[in-house]
Scaffold this active site. Structure first.
Site, PDB file in Angstrom:
ATOM      1  N   GLU A 102      -8.666   4.419  -2.301  1.00 28.44           N
ATOM      2  CA  GLU A 102      -7.662   3.633  -3.033  1.00 28.44           C
ATOM      3  C   GLU A 102      -7.452   4.218  -4.425  1.00 28.44           C
ATOM      4  O   GLU A 102      -8.358   4.829  -4.996  1.00 28.44           O
ATOM      5  CB  GLU A 102      -8.169   2.191  -3.205  1.00 28.44           C
ATOM      6  CG  GLU A 102      -7.733   1.237  -2.108  1.00 28.44           C
ATOM      7  CD  GLU A 102      -6.316   0.719  -2.306  1.00 28.44           C
ATOM      8  OE1 GLU A 102      -5.541   1.319  -3.071  1.00 28.44           O
ATOM      9  OE2 GLU A 102      -5.980  -0.302  -1.682  1.00 28.44           O
ATOM     10  N   ASP A 103      -6.285   3.970  -4.993  1.00 26.52           N
ATOM     11  CA  ASP A 103      -6.034   4.356  -6.385  1.00 26.52           C
ATOM     12  C   ASP A 103      -6.672   3.333  -7.327  1.00 26.52           C
ATOM     13  O   ASP A 103      -7.340   3.679  -8.292  1.00 26.52           O
ATOM     14  CB  ASP A 103      -4.533   4.482  -6.661  1.00 26.52           C
ATOM     15  CG  ASP A 103      -3.731   3.267  -6.200  1.00 26.52           C
ATOM     16  OD1 ASP A 103      -4.288   2.358  -5.538  1.00 26.52           O
ATOM     17  OD2 ASP A 103      -2.523   3.207  -6.508  1.00 26.52           O
ATOM     18  N   ASP A 106      -7.566  -4.217  -7.891  1.00 24.35           N
ATOM     19  CA  ASP A 106      -7.234  -5.220  -8.911  1.00 24.35           C
ATOM     20  C   ASP A 106      -7.871  -6.550  -8.460  1.00 24.35           C
ATOM     21  O   ASP A 106      -9.047  -6.800  -8.718  1.00 24.35           O
ATOM     22  CB  ASP A 106      -5.700  -5.259  -9.003  1.00 24.35           C
ATOM     23  CG  ASP A 106      -5.156  -6.157 -10.087  1.00 24.35           C
ATOM     24  OD1 ASP A 106      -5.878  -7.037 -10.553  1.00 24.35           O
ATOM     25  OD2 ASP A 106      -3.984  -5.991 -10.470  1.00 24.35           O
ATOM     26  N   PHE A 156      -2.168  -3.091 -17.224  1.00 21.54           N
ATOM     27  CA  PHE A 156      -1.351  -2.442 -16.201  1.00 21.54           C
ATOM     28  C   PHE A 156      -1.327  -0.949 -16.511  1.00 21.54           C
ATOM     29  O   PHE A 156      -1.032  -0.543 -17.630  1.00 21.54           O
ATOM     30  CB  PHE A 156       0.067  -3.013 -16.184  1.00 21.54           C
ATOM     31  CG  PHE A 156       0.883  -2.431 -15.077  1.00 21.54           C
ATOM     32  CD1 PHE A 156       0.688  -2.837 -13.769  1.00 21.54           C
ATOM     33  CD2 PHE A 156       1.825  -1.448 -15.341  1.00 21.54           C
ATOM     34  CE1 PHE A 156       1.414  -2.271 -12.731  1.00 21.54           C
ATOM     35  CE2 PHE A 156       2.560  -0.876 -14.307  1.00 21.54           C
ATOM     36  CZ  PHE A 156       2.354  -1.293 -13.004  1.00 21.54           C
ATOM     37  N   ARG A 169       4.234   8.367 -11.499  1.00 25.79           N
ATOM     38  CA  ARG A 169       3.167   8.902 -10.633  1.00 25.79           C
ATOM     39  C   ARG A 169       2.792  10.324 -11.044  1.00 25.79           C
ATOM     40  O   ARG A 169       1.697  10.786 -10.779  1.00 25.79           O
ATOM     41  CB  ARG A 169       3.620   8.920  -9.166  1.00 25.79           C
ATOM     42  CG  ARG A 169       3.891   7.545  -8.570  1.00 25.79           C
ATOM     43  CD  ARG A 169       4.049   7.658  -7.057  1.00 25.79           C
ATOM     44  NE  ARG A 169       4.675   6.485  -6.466  1.00 25.79           N
ATOM     45  CZ  ARG A 169       4.022   5.380  -6.111  1.00 25.79           C
ATOM     46  NH1 ARG A 169       2.725   5.292  -6.308  1.00 25.79           N
ATOM     47  NH2 ARG A 169       4.674   4.370  -5.565  1.00 25.79           N
TER      48      ARG A 169
HETATM   49  P1  IMP Z   1      -5.049  -5.797  -5.335  1.00 22.08           P
HETATM   50  O1  IMP Z   1      -4.661  -6.150  -3.949  1.00 22.08           O
HETATM   51  O2  IMP Z   1      -4.751  -6.928  -6.309  1.00 22.08           O
HETATM   52  O3  IMP Z   1      -6.445  -5.285  -5.489  1.00 22.08           O
HETATM   53  O4  IMP Z   1      -4.067  -4.648  -5.797  1.00 22.08           O
HETATM   54  C1  IMP Z   1      -4.189  -3.370  -5.311  1.00 22.08           C
HETATM   55  C2  IMP Z   1      -2.865  -2.623  -5.352  1.00 22.08           C
HETATM   56  O5  IMP Z   1      -1.990  -3.129  -6.382  1.00 22.08           O
HETATM   57  C3  IMP Z   1      -3.116  -1.177  -5.684  1.00 22.08           C
HETATM   58  O6  IMP Z   1      -3.313  -0.398  -4.535  1.00 22.08           O
HETATM   59  C4  IMP Z   1      -1.866  -0.799  -6.433  1.00 22.08           C
HETATM   60  O7  IMP Z   1      -0.861  -0.416  -5.527  1.00 22.08           O
HETATM   61  C5  IMP Z   1      -1.418  -2.068  -7.112  1.00 22.08           C
HETATM   62  N1  IMP Z   1      -1.900  -2.154  -8.514  1.00 22.08           N
HETATM   63  C6  IMP Z   1      -2.882  -2.947  -9.006  1.00 22.08           C
HETATM   64  N2  IMP Z   1      -3.037  -2.771 -10.333  1.00 22.08           N
HETATM   65  C7  IMP Z   1      -2.129  -1.813 -10.676  1.00 22.08           C
HETATM   66  C8  IMP Z   1      -1.817  -1.182 -11.931  1.00 22.08           C
HETATM   67  O8  IMP Z   1      -2.392  -1.444 -13.008  1.00 22.08           O
HETATM   68  N3  IMP Z   1      -0.833  -0.233 -11.880  1.00 22.08           N
HETATM   69  C9  IMP Z   1      -0.165   0.092 -10.745  1.00 22.08           C
HETATM   70  N4  IMP Z   1      -0.424  -0.480  -9.567  1.00 22.08           N
HETATM   71  C10 IMP Z   1      -1.406  -1.422  -9.533  1.00 22.08           C
END
Ligand code: IMP
Length: 179
Positions: A102-103, A106, A156, A169
């Protein structure tokens, strides 16, 4: 130096040289942990394409690579909690060791969703690797999340594969939104 992406401003947070260094450390760890096995790295598109590519360059055991695509942000700066399944894995993972790449994690919603979905297919094991983690946003422990590049605040961020409105990106390094 501040940089504008669409209607927002961002400032440098993690330089590329730090990402490169940490990526090598994680790759070495994976190579040691999976010695004698052939794991499948599953990059979660779009955000993890650069990290996945850089990571495998430094893994020195046999490894397969594939991708799946999920989306959970829909172009904003906070989670919608809705996960869109864009494309599934094209391979059989039964009995295989899976490492999800994963990148950013959150809330952890996306990773939970993906792990639950893949567990049903009876892999030998599933772990996850994320370049970034926002510990204060995480809703519940993800036991599979074994490899984390950097822990960051609830800012963010964009760059090195991560986007805002599909832009940013290509930034070298991670940038955070200016408050
Ligand atoms: P989660 O499901 O809340 O953990 O969010 C995960 C996904 O939300 C990541 O794979 C990203 O695509 C996106 N995401 C969460 N935080 C960020 C951020 O700070 N910048 C850009 N994308 C984010």
């Amino acid at each position: 130096m501040k940089t504008q992406i669409a209607d927002l401003y961002f400032e440098p947070l993690i330089p590329l040289k730090d990402i490169d260094k940490r990526t090598i450390e994680i790759a070495n760890q994976i190579s040691a942990d999976y010695k004698g096995r052939t794991p499948i790295l599953v990059g979660v598109l779009n955000g993890s394409f650069l990290f996945t590519a850089d990571l495998i360059k430094h893994i020195d055991i046999p490894v397969e690579v594939t991708f799946t695509k999920l989306a959970s942000y829909y172009g904003g700066t906070s989670t919608t909690r809705k996960i869109r399944d864009d494309f599934d894995l094209s391979i059989d993972i039964k009995g295989r060791d899976i490492i999800l790449v994963e990148d950013i994690v959150d809330t952890g919603n996306t990773l939970h969703y993906l792990i639950d979905k893949l567990k049903v297919r009876e892999p030998a094991s599933i772990t996850a690797c994320s370049l970034l983690l926002k510990p204060k946003a995480l809703e519940g422990i993800i036991y599979e999340l074994k490899y984390v590049g950097f822990e960051i605040e609830n800012d963010f961020v964009v760059g090195y594969g991560l986007d805002y409105k599909e832009l940013g990106r290509n930034l070298k390094g991670i940038y955070r939104k200016v408050k």
